[in-house]
Design an enzyme around this catalytic site. Structure first.
Site, short mmCIF file in Angstrom:
data_model
loop_
_atom_site.label_atom_id
_atom_site.label_comp_id
_atom_site.label_asym_id
_atom_site.label_seq_id
_atom_site.Cartn_x
_atom_site.Cartn_y
_atom_site.Cartn_z
N TYR A 23 0.86 -1.19 0.00
CA TYR A 23 0.00 0.00 0.00
C TYR A 23 0.89 1.23 0.00
CZ TYR A 23 -3.38 3.58 1.39
OH TYR A 23 -4.17 4.71 1.43
N ASP B 47 9.28 2.61 0.13
CA ASP B 47 8.22 3.33 0.84
C ASP B 47 8.31 2.96 2.31
OD1 ASP B 47 5.98 4.50 1.86
OD2 ASP B 47 4.58 3.64 0.41
N LYS C 260 3.98 9.14 8.82
CA LYS C 260 3.67 8.57 10.13
C LYS C 260 4.64 9.02 11.23
CE LYS C 260 0.61 5.17 8.27
NZ LYS C 260 0.72 4.57 6.96
C1 LIG Z 1 0.21 5.02 5.61
C2 LIG Z 1 1.00 4.73 4.37
C3 LIG Z 1 0.94 5.53 3.23
C4 LIG Z 1 -0.03 6.67 3.11
O1 LIG Z 1 0.21 7.66 4.03
P1 LIG Z 1 -0.97 8.71 4.39
O2 LIG Z 1 -0.33 9.64 5.34
O3 LIG Z 1 -2.09 7.89 4.94
O4 LIG Z 1 -1.35 9.36 3.10
C5 LIG Z 1 1.78 5.25 2.17
N1 LIG Z 1 2.64 4.22 2.22
C6 LIG Z 1 2.72 3.42 3.28
C7 LIG Z 1 3.71 2.31 3.30
C8 LIG Z 1 1.89 3.63 4.39
O5 LIG Z 1 1.96 2.79 5.43
#
Ligand SMILES: *Cc1c(COP(=O)(O)O)cnc(C)c1O
Length: 432
Positions: free
Chosen positions: A146, A241, A269
């Site tokens: 994701y 990511d 995060k």
């Molecule tokens: C949470 C997350 C996102 C998206 O971040 P948001 O702040 O919710 O837009 C993208 N990549 C990863 C791996 C994530 O865990």
């Protein structure tokens, strides 16, 4: 013991008439666990209080940012001071430099940072930068990874080893979806095939080095290294990511801890300490393709916001000594020991833990490393347990595909209670 949720239910009814599904983000609607949302009004440390004055120990922790726990005093104080000095400047401030210095110290192979306001935005920008740098259009992602909700990444796997073009949301033009190639995790042959078919067209491959958004699909290091090598061979960039994994298991990236080099890293995060912050980091020669130096456009009214960054800076400073990570590892081991003991006669009570991240997979099969082999039975068992655990004051993320997060605010006795409660509920629902 039965907890009233009448205020939450009433608020949810009001919300549904005002917002789609009553929520600001879909998973919060509790649909996958067959329930309705709880409304929270206060949180501190590991604890959460709802509008009906029920208390919970939180194991969702805002989906990852709160590694120090809710409302950590140092973070709250930093935010308070920053707020007094102005909520937003829309101009340069010293906190951007302090935050960038902390991040670059933790990611030694990176030289420049661009701040944005969410993980989605960081990834979206990294993809545009990769396309701008390579002059290529396609990107490769993995089934079960994701990366936020930008158009290019709302694309799911089709039926084949390597597929492209099936968007997982309405509103994504097929022309755009067809630029995203998808293949499964944990499969070297699929990787080879993806690069054989699409290698010269790939701007980048994007992967969570520790996939944690569809179960905790920890990958073998050899698979990650194979991906790295294929990117190099075909001139594609590798975007790690690290929005979840960055600063989660150590002061820095998960990729660096397993020796997988990134061309670009996306963060979010934890670097915002509970406030909206995202970032991308990379070497100067790539990052300076971004405007105003280069021709890849990106901007943000609230980017580098002083209040948000103050939460991030205070969190990262607290993490820097490394003590939090040893504490979290110890907590994790307490969970393992208590769960193993309680579940010694339940061979299908399984979990995977990496540091302070735990994923339950309640089936006798091996804990998966691929999205397509997550057990339906495991999902049903988790869903059946969710409500009864809430009744006991244990708040899990409301989906079997989501991971549990421990924080520095959780105590050993809390995680041992968690382990025993999980096993006890699993035992009750073993028939389902
Ligand atoms: C949470 C997350 C996102 C998206 O971040 P948001 O702040 O919710 O837009 C993208 N990549 C990863 C791996 C994530 O865990």
């Amino acid at each position: 013991m039965s907890r009233s949720r009448s205020k939450s239910e009433e608020l949810y009814r009001r919300a549904c008439a005002l917002m789609p599904g009553g929520v600001s983000s879909p998973v919060r609607a509790f649909r996958s666990v067959g329930s309705t949302p709880i409304y929270f009004k206060q949180a501190s440390g590991s604890h959460f209080r709802d509008e009906d004055d029920n208390d919970y120990v939180d194991y969702c922790m805002s989906w990852g940012p709160l590694i120090l726990g809710h409302a950590h005093p140092l973070v709250v104080e930093a935010v308070r001071q920053a707020a007094v000095d102005g909520l937003s400047y829309g101009a340069c401030c010293k906190r951007e430099i302090e935050a960038a210095e902390l991040i670059l110290e933790a990611f030694p192979s990176m030289q420049r940072v661009r701040f944005v306001s969410s993980g989605t935005e960081a990834v979206m920008t990294a993809i545009r930068l990769a396309r701008g740098a390579t002059g290529r259009a396609k990107i490769l992602k993995f089934d079960g990874g994701y990366h936020g909700h930008s158009d290019s990444l709302l694309v799911k796997a089709g039926s084949g080893l390597v597929t492209f073009g099936t968007s997982s949301s309405l509103g994504v033009p097929t022309g755009l979806a067809s630029e995203t190639v998808v293949c499964g995790f944990d499969d070297e042959a699929a990787l080879e095939q993806a690069f054989t078919e699409f290698g010269p067209q790939l701007a980048a491959a994007i992967v969570e080095p520790l996939p944690g958004n569809n179960g905790l699909l920890e990958q073998r290091r050899e698979w990650l290294l194979k991906l790295r090598a294929l990117c190099d061979q075909h001139g594609a960039l590798l975007i790690l990511d690290e929005v979840i994994s960055g600063f989660r298991t150590r002061f820095g990236g998960y990729g660096d801890s397993v020796g997988v080099r990134a061309d670009l890293v996306t963060l979010g995060k934890i670097i915002g300490g509970g406030m909206p912050v995202g970032a991308l980091a990379g070497p100067a020669k790539l990052m300076e393709l971004l405007a105003p130096v280069g021709g890849v456009y990106q901007a943000g009214t609230l980017s580098g916001n002083p209040v948000s960054l103050s939460a991030g800076i205070s969190t990262l400073r607290e993490l820097k000594s490394g003590a939090t990570y040893s504490q979290l590892d110890e907590l994790g081991r307490s969970f393992d020991a208590a769960a193993a003991q309680a579940a010694n006669d339940l061979p299908w009570f399984k979990w995977r833990r990496v540091g302070s991240v735990i994923w339950l997979h309640l089936d006798a099969t091996e804990v998966p490393r691929r999205a397509d082999v997550i057990s339906k039975t495991a999902v049903l068992r988790f869903n059946a347990m969710h409500g009864p655990l809430l009744e006991q004051g244990i708040y899990l993320p409301p989906s079997a595909y989501e991971v549990l997060f421990l924080s520095a605010a959780h105590s050993r006795s809390e995680v041992e209670t968690l382990a025993r409660a999980l096993v006890e509920q699993a035992r009750k629902h073993s028939a389902s």
